[in-house]
Scaffold this motif. Structure first.
Motif, PDB file in Angstrom:
ATOM      1  N   GLY A  99       0.740  -1.348  -0.099  1.00 50.08           N
ATOM      2  CA  GLY A  99      -0.312   0.076   0.086  1.00 50.08           C
ATOM      3  C   GLY A  99       0.814   1.565  -0.201  1.00 50.08           C
ATOM      4  N   SER A 100      -0.074   2.264   0.101  1.00 48.24           N
ATOM      5  CA  SER A 100       0.929   3.767  -0.010  1.00 48.24           C
ATOM      6  C   SER A 100       0.062   4.412   1.034  1.00 48.24           C
ATOM      7  N   LEU A 101       0.711   5.841   0.979  1.00 47.33           N
ATOM      8  CA  LEU A 101      -0.043   7.166   1.848  1.00 47.33           C
ATOM      9  C   LEU A 101      -1.668   6.977   1.787  1.00 47.33           C
ATOM     10  N   ARG A 102      -1.492   6.594   0.454  1.00 43.88           N
ATOM     11  CA  ARG A 102      -3.197   7.127  -0.114  1.00 43.88           C
ATOM     12  C   ARG A 102      -3.866   6.196  -0.101  1.00 43.88           C
ATOM     13  N   ASP A 103      -3.857   5.161   0.033  1.00 45.64           N
ATOM     14  CA  ASP A 103      -4.966   4.405   0.451  1.00 45.64           C
ATOM     15  C   ASP A 103      -4.905   3.769   1.968  1.00 45.64           C
ATOM     16  N   GLY A 104      -3.792   4.365   2.478  1.00 40.66           N
ATOM     17  CA  GLY A 104      -3.214   3.746   4.059  1.00 40.66           C
ATOM     18  C   GLY A 104      -2.496   2.900   4.913  1.00 40.66           C
ATOM     19  N   TYR A 105      -1.409   2.333   3.485  1.00 43.94           N
ATOM     20  CA  TYR A 105      -0.882   1.234   4.133  1.00 43.94           C
ATOM     21  C   TYR A 105      -2.010   0.194   4.448  1.00 43.94           C
ATOM     22  N   ALA A 106      -1.789  -0.501   4.305  1.00 40.61           N
ATOM     23  CA  ALA A 106      -2.754  -1.808   3.861  1.00 40.61           C
ATOM     24  C   ALA A 106      -2.118  -2.567   6.049  1.00 40.61           C
ATOM     25  N   ALA A 107      -1.054  -2.592   5.934  1.00 40.46           N
ATOM     26  CA  ALA A 107      -0.743  -3.053   7.775  1.00 40.46           C
ATOM     27  C   ALA A 107      -1.239  -1.730   8.568  1.00 40.46           C
ATOM     28  N   ASN A 108      -1.953  -0.475   8.336  1.00 40.77           N
ATOM     29  CA  ASN A 108      -2.438   0.327   8.919  1.00 40.77           C
ATOM     30  C   ASN A 108      -3.814  -0.003   9.480  1.00 40.77           C
ATOM     31  N   ASP A 109      -4.423  -1.155   8.328  1.00 37.67           N
ATOM     32  CA  ASP A 109      -5.988  -0.845   8.503  1.00 37.67           C
ATOM     33  C   ASP A 109      -6.072  -2.245   7.553  1.00 37.67           C
ATOM     34  N   ALA A 110      -6.141  -3.354   8.412  1.00 42.26           N
ATOM     35  CA  ALA A 110      -6.063  -5.173   8.240  1.00 42.26           C
ATOM     36  C   ALA A 110      -7.197  -5.675   8.594  1.00 42.26           C
ATOM     37  N   GLU A 111      -7.262  -6.251   8.467  1.00 42.09           N
ATOM     38  CA  GLU A 111      -8.687  -7.877   9.309  1.00 42.09           C
ATOM     39  C   GLU A 111      -7.452  -9.143   9.438  1.00 42.09           C
ATOM     40  N   LEU A 154      -3.298  -9.003   9.391  1.00 44.78           N
ATOM     41  CA  LEU A 154      -2.040  -8.397   9.964  1.00 44.78           C
ATOM     42  C   LEU A 154      -0.774  -8.872   9.128  1.00 44.78           C
ATOM     43  N   GLY A 155      -0.764 -10.358   8.944  1.00 41.89           N
ATOM     44  CA  GLY A 155       0.335 -11.174   8.528  1.00 41.89           C
ATOM     45  C   GLY A 155       0.419 -10.761   7.386  1.00 41.89           C
ATOM     46  N   SER A 156      -0.947 -11.461   6.498  1.00 46.12           N
ATOM     47  CA  SER A 156      -1.095 -11.027   4.812  1.00 46.12           C
ATOM     48  C   SER A 156      -1.115  -9.751   4.148  1.00 46.12           C
ATOM     49  N   ALA A 157      -1.229  -8.517   5.232  1.00 47.29           N
ATOM     50  CA  ALA A 157      -0.842  -7.330   4.867  1.00 47.29           C
ATOM     51  C   ALA A 157       0.320  -7.004   4.883  1.00 47.29           C
ATOM     52  N   CYS A 158       1.770  -7.912   5.597  1.00 44.83           N
ATOM     53  CA  CYS A 158       2.623  -7.745   5.336  1.00 44.83           C
ATOM     54  C   CYS A 158       3.576  -8.614   4.682  1.00 44.83           C
TER      55      CYS A 158
END
Length: 491
Positions: free
Chosen positions: A473-485, A487-491
């Motif tokens: 992700g990026s700042l625009r979409d908030g980074y996946a690890a910052n908003d995830a159901e 966390l493991g899949s977002a990292c």
């Protein structure tokens, strides 16, 4: 043909040799009996009273050990209670030391019963060697066990206090995790990161809620000291969330009786922003965090972009290259903290990835294998108000959380304007994240209208700016690890 006297002498020598071998085997057998059943040598050939007492103690300890083992296997709560109860650990340490001394004494007595002076010199030396090896091996193992128990007891006493036990709020424990640059014994500096671990008291399912350190103009919990000082919120010039601790440190007279005014004031701010009641807090010394990572043999992380190491601009000394790799303490710390070519919100995402990886990868086996290093690193790294009596409960919750997905929420742009945060929106998002984690139905916001068929145009996907995010992700979409159901899949 040998004479009768020569033959008789040969027969006598064979009898003497046979008798010597019998005495040697008897001496060795007495020591081996002591190894298997302490006191059995005395019961057979020595002081029977001593032998009976030793055997009774041995059988009682074996029975007690088996019961404890079976109970620990069938009830993890018992095991967690046992390793966190300082009184029990103190008794166990003394018992192991007494057992080591008593067992060593039985070995020495078994050697005496074997009548070493009646043995031949080579047999005598062999018996001394066997007895020494058995005595020091058994006593040394027990004393090492006593030392490890002592380390655990000291760890519990040093790390945790006798603070007030606070029950779960609405079925959840909310623990504030503060990360700072303070050194060992210096916990007063302002926090570099703030995350609430909201944990379901039954299932252990967790939501990590992070607050940006640069948040401004926020309220404090109603009725608190800080709310009275700032009735309109923390609206002073240049006042940020991570500066609350410093402000309280400069006004300690307002926090009479408080051992940690900076932490207390920060909790007042966190509760005012999130409407969550904080049960406990833990402050992590980020520099000491390196030792913990090294103690467990490193942590495996997926590096998605080159992560600068060493600081900003000309202070950069190198890079952590992309790829899935096991990072040592130094590189893990910079993965979590690097700001060059990045921003605070990216760091928050990477810090969550580190938290998730540590929770997932530090197994009980790893903890046992590296226990002494972990205990030493932890006492230098963490200050907390979690009482000793609650440690077993949180160990159980951590183990249950380990097998479940970790949800995350970061109160960052574009969702939240950190300069003028919409507190009602903040609290709504937190409620939604917790409800979703618990499997409750969450009302969805109205979706954007689909493009009309007549237009025949599809909405173009926004381009993703290149940032050192370390997560999807990026700042625009908030980074996946910052908003995830998950966390493991977002990292």
């Amino acid at each position: 043909m040998p004479s009768a006297s020569t033959q008789t002498l040969g027969d006598d020598n064979r009898v003497v040799d046979r008798a010597a071998r019998v005495r040697f085997r008897r001496a060795v057998s007495l020591m081996l009996m002591t190894l298997v059943l302490p006191g059995s040598a005395q019961l057979v050939a020595g002081n029977r009273r001593v032998g009976r007492i030793a055997l009774r103690i041995w059988f009682a300890l074996v029975l007690l050990g088996l019961v404890a083992l079976v109970t620990s296997i069938t009830s993890r709560d018992f095991a967690f209670w046992a390793v966190s109860n300082t009184l029990l650990l103190g008794v166990l340490r003394l018992a192991l030391m007494a057992l080591a001394i008593g067992w060593a004494a039985l070995f020495v007595d078994a050697w005496r019963i074997g009548q070493p002076l009646s043995l031949r010199q080579n047999h005598r030396l062999a018996v001394v060697g066997v007895n020494g090896v058995l005595c020091f091996s058994v006593a040394g193992t027990l004393l090492m066990g006593a030392h490890m128990v002592g380390v655990q007891r000291d760890f519990m006493i040093t790390m945790f206090g006798d603070g007030e036990v606070v029950g779960a709020h609405d079925g959840r424990f909310n623990v504030l995790l503060l990360g700072g640059d303070s050194g060992a014994g210096r916990w007063g500096l302002r926090p570099d990161s703030m995350t609430i671990a909201s944990v379901d008291a039954e299932t252990g399912k967790s939501v990590l809620i992070s607050l940006p350190r640069n948040m401004q103009n926020f309220p404090f919990s109603p009725g608190s000291v800080m709310a009275k000082e700032f009735p309109k919120g923390f609206d002073c010039d240049g006042c940020y969330l991570n500066g609350v601790s410093t402000w309280a440190g400069d006004h300690t007279d307002l926090f009479k009786g408080s051992k940690q005014p900076g932490v207390d004031a920060t909790i007042m701010a966190i509760e005012g922003i999130t409407d969550l009641k904080i049960n406990y807090w833990a402050m992590v010394n980020l520099e000491g965090f390196k030792d913990l990572v090294d103690a467990v043999g490193g942590v495996e992380l997926t590096v998605r972009d080159r992560i600068p190491v060493g600081g900003l601009g000309s202070d950069v000394t190198g890079y952590i290259e992309p790829g899935t790799r096991t990072l040592d303490g130094h590189d893990t710390l910079w993965f979590a903290r690097s700001r060059e070519g990045s921003d605070d919100y990216s760091r928050m995402a990477r810090q969550k990835c580190v938290m998730g990886a540590m929770l997932e990868q530090i197994s009980p086996e790893v903890a046992v294998r590296n226990f002494q290093k972990i205990a030493k690193a932890s006492t230098q790294m963490i200050s907390t108000n979690v009482p000793q009596s609650e440690v077993d409960n949180f160990m159980g919750l951590a183990l249950r959380a380990k097998s479940q997905k970790i949800a995350t929420l970061s109160l960052v742009p574009p969702m939240i304007n950190t300069a003028e945060p919409d507190i009602a929106l903040v609290q709504q998002k937190i409620t939604e994240a917790i409800d979703k984690s618990e499997g409750k139905q969450v009302a969805l916001a109205a979706a954007e209208p689909a493009p009309s068929a007549a237009s025949g145009k599809k909405k173009a996907k926004p381009t993703t700016p290149s940032l050192t995010g370390g997560s999807i992700g990026s700042l625009r979409d908030g980074y996946a690890a910052n908003d995830a159901e998950d966390l493991g899949s977002a990292c």
